[in-house]
Structures are given as structure tokens and as C-alpha cells.
Design a protein around this motif. Structure first.
Motif, PDB file in Angstrom:
ATOM      1  N   LYS A 168      13.895  22.678 -13.356  1.00  0.00           N
ATOM      2  CA  LYS A 168      13.110  23.919 -13.379  1.00  0.00           C
ATOM      3  C   LYS A 168      11.673  23.689 -12.919  1.00  0.00           C
ATOM      4  O   LYS A 168      11.091  24.521 -12.210  1.00  0.00           O
ATOM      5  CB  LYS A 168      13.138  24.493 -14.794  1.00  0.00           C
ATOM      6  CG  LYS A 168      12.286  25.727 -15.021  1.00  0.00           C
ATOM      7  CD  LYS A 168      12.389  26.147 -16.483  1.00  0.00           C
ATOM      8  CE  LYS A 168      11.496  27.338 -16.791  1.00  0.00           C
ATOM      9  NZ  LYS A 168      11.631  27.760 -18.207  1.00  0.00           N
ATOM     10  N   ALA A 169      11.100  22.560 -13.301  1.00  0.00           N
ATOM     11  CA  ALA A 169       9.719  22.249 -12.914  1.00  0.00           C
ATOM     12  C   ALA A 169       9.563  22.128 -11.402  1.00  0.00           C
ATOM     13  O   ALA A 169       8.467  22.316 -10.869  1.00  0.00           O
ATOM     14  CB  ALA A 169       9.271  20.957 -13.599  1.00  0.00           C
ATOM     15  N   PRO A 227      16.596  29.459 -14.114  1.00  0.00           N
ATOM     16  CA  PRO A 227      15.270  29.394 -14.716  1.00  0.00           C
ATOM     17  C   PRO A 227      14.442  30.667 -14.604  1.00  0.00           C
ATOM     18  O   PRO A 227      13.598  30.923 -15.463  1.00  0.00           O
ATOM     19  CB  PRO A 227      14.601  28.226 -13.981  1.00  0.00           C
ATOM     20  CG  PRO A 227      15.355  28.077 -12.720  1.00  0.00           C
ATOM     21  CD  PRO A 227      16.758  28.491 -13.018  1.00  0.00           C
ATOM     22  N   SER A 235      20.908  18.521 -25.859  1.00  0.00           N
ATOM     23  CA  SER A 235      19.471  18.338 -25.672  1.00  0.00           C
ATOM     24  C   SER A 235      19.165  17.563 -24.395  1.00  0.00           C
ATOM     25  O   SER A 235      18.155  17.824 -23.733  1.00  0.00           O
ATOM     26  CB  SER A 235      18.851  17.635 -26.883  1.00  0.00           C
ATOM     27  OG  SER A 235      19.332  16.310 -27.001  1.00  0.00           O
ATOM     28  N   GLU A 287      15.170  21.297 -17.627  1.00  0.00           N
ATOM     29  CA  GLU A 287      13.719  21.456 -17.594  1.00  0.00           C
ATOM     30  C   GLU A 287      13.104  20.692 -16.426  1.00  0.00           C
ATOM     31  O   GLU A 287      12.173  21.167 -15.776  1.00  0.00           O
ATOM     32  CB  GLU A 287      13.112  20.979 -18.920  1.00  0.00           C
ATOM     33  CG  GLU A 287      13.367  21.897 -20.095  1.00  0.00           C
ATOM     34  CD  GLU A 287      12.682  23.248 -19.950  1.00  0.00           C
ATOM     35  OE1 GLU A 287      11.613  23.328 -19.313  1.00  0.00           O
ATOM     36  OE2 GLU A 287      13.231  24.243 -20.469  1.00  0.00           O
ATOM     37  N   ASN A 347      19.477  19.913 -21.582  1.00  0.00           N
ATOM     38  CA  ASN A 347      18.278  20.743 -21.543  1.00  0.00           C
ATOM     39  C   ASN A 347      17.114  20.002 -20.883  1.00  0.00           C
ATOM     40  O   ASN A 347      16.323  20.603 -20.141  1.00  0.00           O
ATOM     41  CB  ASN A 347      17.882  21.187 -22.949  1.00  0.00           C
ATOM     42  CG  ASN A 347      18.756  22.307 -23.483  1.00  0.00           C
ATOM     43  OD1 ASN A 347      19.324  23.084 -22.717  1.00  0.00           O
ATOM     44  ND2 ASN A 347      18.881  22.393 -24.792  1.00  0.00           N
ATOM     45  N   ARG A 348      17.011  18.715 -21.134  1.00  0.00           N
ATOM     46  CA  ARG A 348      15.968  17.912 -20.469  1.00  0.00           C
ATOM     47  C   ARG A 348      16.174  17.896 -18.957  1.00  0.00           C
ATOM     48  O   ARG A 348      15.216  18.027 -18.186  1.00  0.00           O
ATOM     49  CB  ARG A 348      15.973  16.484 -21.008  1.00  0.00           C
ATOM     50  CG  ARG A 348      15.414  16.317 -22.400  1.00  0.00           C
ATOM     51  CD  ARG A 348      15.527  14.866 -22.853  1.00  0.00           C
ATOM     52  NE  ARG A 348      14.736  13.970 -21.984  1.00  0.00           N
ATOM     53  CZ  ARG A 348      14.875  12.650 -21.990  1.00  0.00           C
ATOM     54  NH1 ARG A 348      15.780  12.069 -22.777  1.00  0.00           N
ATOM     55  NH2 ARG A 348      14.125  11.902 -21.192  1.00  0.00           N
ATOM     56  N   GLU A 388      22.164  26.729 -15.062  1.00  0.00           N
ATOM     57  CA  GLU A 388      20.784  27.029 -15.434  1.00  0.00           C
ATOM     58  C   GLU A 388      20.185  28.028 -14.459  1.00  0.00           C
ATOM     59  O   GLU A 388      20.208  27.809 -13.246  1.00  0.00           O
ATOM     60  CB  GLU A 388      19.984  25.715 -15.431  1.00  0.00           C
ATOM     61  CG  GLU A 388      18.517  25.825 -15.119  1.00  0.00           C
ATOM     62  CD  GLU A 388      17.628  26.154 -16.316  1.00  0.00           C
ATOM     63  OE1 GLU A 388      18.158  26.577 -17.357  1.00  0.00           O
ATOM     64  OE2 GLU A 388      16.399  26.003 -16.192  1.00  0.00           O
ATOM     65  N   ARG A 423      20.563  29.830 -19.875  1.00  0.00           N
ATOM     66  CA  ARG A 423      21.351  28.608 -19.748  1.00  0.00           C
ATOM     67  C   ARG A 423      22.735  28.840 -20.340  1.00  0.00           C
ATOM     68  O   ARG A 423      22.874  29.400 -21.429  1.00  0.00           O
ATOM     69  CB  ARG A 423      20.674  27.439 -20.473  1.00  0.00           C
ATOM     70  CG  ARG A 423      19.478  26.931 -19.713  1.00  0.00           C
ATOM     71  CD  ARG A 423      18.788  25.774 -20.390  1.00  0.00           C
ATOM     72  NE  ARG A 423      17.555  25.487 -19.649  1.00  0.00           N
ATOM     73  CZ  ARG A 423      16.530  24.813 -20.133  1.00  0.00           C
ATOM     74  NH1 ARG A 423      16.587  24.321 -21.364  1.00  0.00           N
ATOM     75  NH2 ARG A 423      15.453  24.607 -19.408  1.00  0.00           N
TER      76      ARG A 423
END
Length: 257
Positions: free
Chosen positions: A16-17, A118, A6, A13, A9-10, A116, A123
């Protein structure tokens, strides 16, 4: 305490932003070389800063090896290895084979990693329990293909133009023996290998951040990744990755001549 999936994944993310809104956006590109072309984008720099901020907040005792913003604490037991956009040339060309690579090393050995992508929403994550794919195809355990020989193998490299001299001769010999070869997939080639779609990747001149997030994904899926002389790949250099022992041994025999 180690990070978990997790937390990776953070990190993904956060990267990705910064990367995805800039993809196919006509962004500005900076050349890092005075002679030649080594591109870097705003996305590279911003994504790495976003990843580093989360690591520094949650794991302040860990070191960080990053492509764009320098290194901190490389002598620490745990070191993160970050490539915010692996395949910047693909990124600036609008080709979705670039990726964000995030790896964690323990005492110099890669133990966790993520590839990753995006734009495709994929992933590829690995820890001590193996490698996992999540994306448009759902979620599943990753396993490399059990290809039995070089003659049946699918080979990828980023570009044959990166080889010269004896390295070129060795690469071309391998290429001449495989069933199919393709160019230009950057880190996505390693993801395809871990997922069992291709069998062999042969490259050179890689940096530690080019492989840090990839090594656990390949190994956790049952594949093999080493330097051309059979050593550990964490420091980069000339790298071979194979899905099966048979293909690895036939290819590395050529590379070690």
C-alpha cells in the motif's frame, strides 16, 4: 512455521505504501509488449519488491512467484504468489477495482490468500479458518450467496473482448441466461463474490499470479473456483468462480460442451 494474518497485513501495508501514493497521480506507464498493450507501472515494481523483501527476511526458505521480478524456488514446499497490482489498466485509469493479490501455496495448493484494495480500505483474507473481511463496514466472516439458479445470478467478467471463438460462444450463452452481468472489475469481482454480493465470475487467459491470492478467499467463503474443465485453478488459464454449487454446475455444463 506458517505466516499468520498479521504478517499478511504487514505485506499489504508495505504494498500500500508503494501503490496508493501513485494512484490517480499521473504516473508514467511502461508497455511490456512490442505489439499490443500490457501496462506496468512504478507502483507494480515497487510494491512487489516491498512484499518480497519482507518474505525473504521472515521466510527465507519459501519460494516466490511474482509478476514483475521473476521466480525463486518454485520447487519448495511453500511458495508465495504475488500480483502487486492486479488490474493495472484500472489503476492507470483511476478506477478503484484493482488490488494487490498475495497468496501462499503448500506443495502447489493455495492455502492462504489476501485481496487488498487500499483506496477503499478493504482487505479480504483467508486461511484454514475461513475468509474474513475488514474495511469500512467493520470486520466480518465472509460467506458467498446461496443463489439457486443461473437465471437469478449476477455475472462478472473483466471484458468480453478477451474471449474468442468457442470460448466467446460459451461465455455469451452464460451471459444470456443470467439476471445481470457487468464488466471491468478485475480482482475486485472475486472479492464481491466472496462477500456474497455477486454469484459468478467467468474469465480466461489468467496467469498463476492472477488467482494465487484469490483462491483461498473464494474457497474459505464457501465458494467454488476451478478451471473450465473442473480442475484446480492454481496455474490459471480459463477460470470459473461461483458462490453456490447450483450456479457453478449450471455454468460449467455450458463451458464443458
Amino acid at each position: 512455521m506458517l505466516p499468520d494474518r498479521s504478517f499478511f497485513n504487514r505485506l499489504a501495508e508495505a504494498a500500500k505504501a508503494e501503490t496508493l501514493p501513485r494512484f490517480r497521480s499521473g504516473l508514467d506507464v511502461t508497455n511490456k509488449l512490442s505489439s499490443g498493450f500490457d501496462p506496468v507501472t512504478e507502483g507494480d515494481r515497487a510494491a512487489e519488491l516491498a512484499i518480497r523483501a519482507l518474505i525473504e527476511e521472515n521466510f527465507p526458505d519459501h519460494g516466490i512467484l511474482g509478476e514483475e521480478h521473476g521466480n525463486v524456488g518454485l520447487d519448495r514446499d511453500y511458495v508465495w504468489v504475488i500480483d502487486p497490482i492486479d488490474g493495472t489498466r484500472a489503476f492507470i485509469s483511476g478506477v478503484p477495482v484493482w488490488g494487490t493479490l498475495i497468496g501462499l501455496q503448500k506443495q502447489g495448493r493455495a492455502i492462504m490468500g489476501m485481496i487488498e484494495q487500499p483506496f477503499t480500505g478493504e482487505r479480504y483474507f483467508a486461511d484454514q479458518n475461513g475468509s474474513i473481511y475488514s474495511g469500512p463496514e467493520g470486520e466480518r466472516r465472509l460467506a458467498t450467496r446461496r443463489c439457486d439458479s443461473l437465471s437469478n445470478a449476477i455475472l462478472f467478467t473483466t471484458s468480453p473482448h478477451l474471449f474468442a471463438g468457442q470460448e466467446m460462444e460459451k461465455y455469451r450463452e452464460i451471459e444470456s441466461q443470467v439476471r445481470l452481468f457487468r464488466y471491468g472489475c478485475d480482482c475486485y469481482a472475486y472479492a464481491l463474490l466472496a462477500a456474497g454480493h455477486i454469484d459468478l465470475v467467468v474469465e480466461n487467459s489468467l496467469k498463476p499470479y492472477d488467482v494465487g491470492g484469490i483462491i483461498p478467499v473464494i474457497e474459505g467463503a464457501g465458494g467454488i473456483i476451478t478451471t473450465w474443465d473442473g480442475g484446480r485453478p492454481e496455474n490459471g488459464g480459463s477460470i470459473i468462480a461461483a458462490g453456490s454449487r447450483a450456479v457453478y454446475e449450471q455454468a460449467i455444463a455450458i463451458l464443458q460442451r
